[in-house]
Scaffold this active site. Structure first.
Site, short mmCIF file in Angstrom:
data_model
loop_
_atom_site.label_atom_id
_atom_site.label_comp_id
_atom_site.label_asym_id
_atom_site.label_seq_id
_atom_site.Cartn_x
_atom_site.Cartn_y
_atom_site.Cartn_z
N ASP A 7 -36.31 29.38 30.19
CA ASP A 7 -36.18 28.95 28.80
C ASP A 7 -36.82 30.05 27.95
OD1 ASP A 7 -35.87 27.17 26.60
OD2 ASP A 7 -38.00 26.72 26.75
N LEU A 8 -36.55 30.07 26.67
CA LEU A 8 -37.11 31.14 25.82
C LEU A 8 -38.23 30.62 24.92
CD1 LEU A 8 -37.13 33.96 24.60
CD2 LEU A 8 -35.11 33.35 23.28
N ASP A 9 -37.85 29.81 23.93
CA ASP A 9 -38.85 29.31 22.97
C ASP A 9 -39.88 28.46 23.69
OD1 ASP A 9 -37.64 30.32 20.56
OD2 ASP A 9 -36.09 28.81 20.81
N THR A 15 -42.09 31.00 19.78
CA THR A 15 -41.24 30.94 18.59
C THR A 15 -41.01 29.50 18.12
OG1 THR A 15 -39.53 31.33 20.21
CG2 THR A 15 -40.01 33.13 18.73
N LYS A 44 -37.35 20.25 20.23
CA LYS A 44 -37.60 21.34 21.18
C LYS A 44 -36.51 21.41 22.23
CE LYS A 44 -42.52 22.21 21.39
NZ LYS A 44 -43.74 21.95 22.14
N SER A 113 -31.52 29.59 27.44
CA SER A 113 -32.06 29.08 26.18
C SER A 113 -30.96 28.43 25.35
CB SER A 113 -32.65 30.25 25.38
OG SER A 113 -32.95 29.84 24.07
N ALA A 114 -31.34 27.39 24.60
CA ALA A 114 -30.41 26.76 23.68
C ALA A 114 -30.20 27.62 22.43
CB ALA A 114 -30.95 25.40 23.26
N LYS A 144 -28.95 20.84 26.15
CA LYS A 144 -30.03 20.13 26.86
C LYS A 144 -30.20 18.78 26.16
CE LYS A 144 -32.27 24.63 27.46
NZ LYS A 144 -33.43 25.51 27.15
N GLU A 168 -39.47 25.57 31.85
CA GLU A 168 -39.20 24.92 30.56
C GLU A 168 -40.46 24.38 29.90
OE1 GLU A 168 -37.40 23.73 28.13
OE2 GLU A 168 -35.39 24.37 28.64
N ASP A 169 -40.42 24.25 28.57
CA ASP A 169 -41.54 23.63 27.84
C ASP A 169 -41.11 22.36 27.11
OD1 ASP A 169 -39.92 24.91 25.88
OD2 ASP A 169 -41.60 24.77 24.47
P1 B16 Z 1 -31.22 28.54 17.38
P2 B16 Z 1 -35.10 27.09 23.88
C1 B16 Z 1 -34.30 26.18 21.48
O1 B16 Z 1 -34.69 27.23 22.31
C2 B16 Z 1 -35.46 25.69 20.63
O2 B16 Z 1 -36.47 25.11 21.44
C3 B16 Z 1 -34.96 24.65 19.64
O3 B16 Z 1 -36.02 24.23 18.82
C4 B16 Z 1 -33.83 25.27 18.79
O4 B16 Z 1 -33.30 24.31 17.89
C5 B16 Z 1 -32.74 25.80 19.72
O5 B16 Z 1 -33.29 26.73 20.63
C6 B16 Z 1 -31.61 26.46 18.97
O6 B16 Z 1 -32.06 27.66 18.43
O7 B16 Z 1 -31.20 27.79 16.10
O8 B16 Z 1 -32.01 29.83 17.35
O9 B16 Z 1 -29.84 28.73 17.98
O10 B16 Z 1 -36.39 26.33 23.91
O11 B16 Z 1 -33.94 26.41 24.58
O12 B16 Z 1 -35.26 28.53 24.30
MG MG Z 2 -38.26 25.84 24.95
#
Ligand code: B16
Ligand code: MG
Length: 219
Positions: A7-9, A15, A44, A113-114, A144, A168-169
């Site tokens: 996962d990224l964020d 972030t 998240k 990552s999403a 997710k 993942e977090d």
């Molecule tokens: P974006 P992850 C997710 O990243 C975030 O946790 C989530 O808060 C955010 O809405 C989603 O990415 C979409 O991000 O708007 O930059 O496309 O935790 O899956 O790495």
């Molecule tokens: Mg995350």
């Protein structure tokens, strides 16, 4: 262990705070309303559009499709601006070493990552070239907690999901990993107890700890 899905964020960089700050500012500006801390976990790991749905539901506000699109774009513009100053120094503790050690042991690495901003963020952190693949969240059917992004990430490195660990977090993210059949490793609090293994901080995510988790749970 043939693959590690990240996962990224909240795992590679912190972030998540910028995401929620951008949502808070948007809601303040357009609806003169405040968002409680408790809403952060619900957004998240959840896609931009699904996050906006969660927030509008909480506020009991309905908007037209056009407004929805505009709000979503405005949030992203603010978020991307906040990423401007992101550098290598923003990589969470232990993560660079973990990536280095996984590669040394010939474990393939993919991003699950999403976020549509994944590639930009990895470039800013100087990690883009370390990844063997980045799954595109726009190309998966469901976000997710559906398993799709983890299945796509495993496929992109040509490894079976059950030969992968995934980190993942978020509550939604751990559910997605479990559903995908990879070994789920959480970084965060007790809300992540549905993971096979949970660590409090990223600096506990050593290769040795991940490998030990793999040995314990793979079959
Ligand atoms: P974006 P992850 C997710 O990243 C975030 O946790 C989530 O808060 C955010 O809405 C989603 O990415 C979409 O991000 O708007 O930059 O496309 O935790 O899956 O790495
Ligand atoms: Mg995350």
């Amino acid at each position: 262990m043939k693959g590690a899905l990240f996962d990224l964020d909240g795992v590679i960089a912190n972030t998540a705070i910028y995401h929620f700050a951008a949502w808070r500012n948007l809601v303040k500006k357009h609806f003169n309303a405040e968002l409680p801390d408790s809403l952060e976990e619900k957004t998240k790991g959840v896609s931009r559009e699904d996050s906006l749905r969660v927030i509008l539901d909480y506020l009991h506000i309905t908007v037209s499709d056009k407004e929805f699109q505009a709000l979503s774009e405005e949030k992203n513009t603010a978020y991307v601006q906040a990423l401007d100053h992101l550098t290598k120094a923003d990589i969470l503790p232990g993560i660079s070493q973990l990536i280095h050690d996984l590669k040394k042991h010939h474990v393939k690495i993919a991003l699950a990552s999403a976020s549509q901003n994944g590639p930009i963020i990895l470039k800013k952190l100087g990690l883009f070239d370390e990844f063997d693949a980045i799954a595109n969240p726009q190309l998966v059917h469901a976000g997710k907690p559906a398993p799709d992004i983890f299945l796509a990430a495993a496929k992109a490195i040509d490894v079976e999901p059950n030969d992968c660990v995934a980190i993942e977090d978020s509550v939604a993210g751990i559910s997605a990993i479990n559903e995908a059949g990879a070994i789920s490793i959480a970084v965060g609090g007790l809300e992540l107890s549905h993971a096979k293994k949970r660590f409090n901080n990223t600096n506990e995510l050593t290769y040795e700890a991940i490998e030990a988790t793999w040995q314990q749970y793979h079959h």
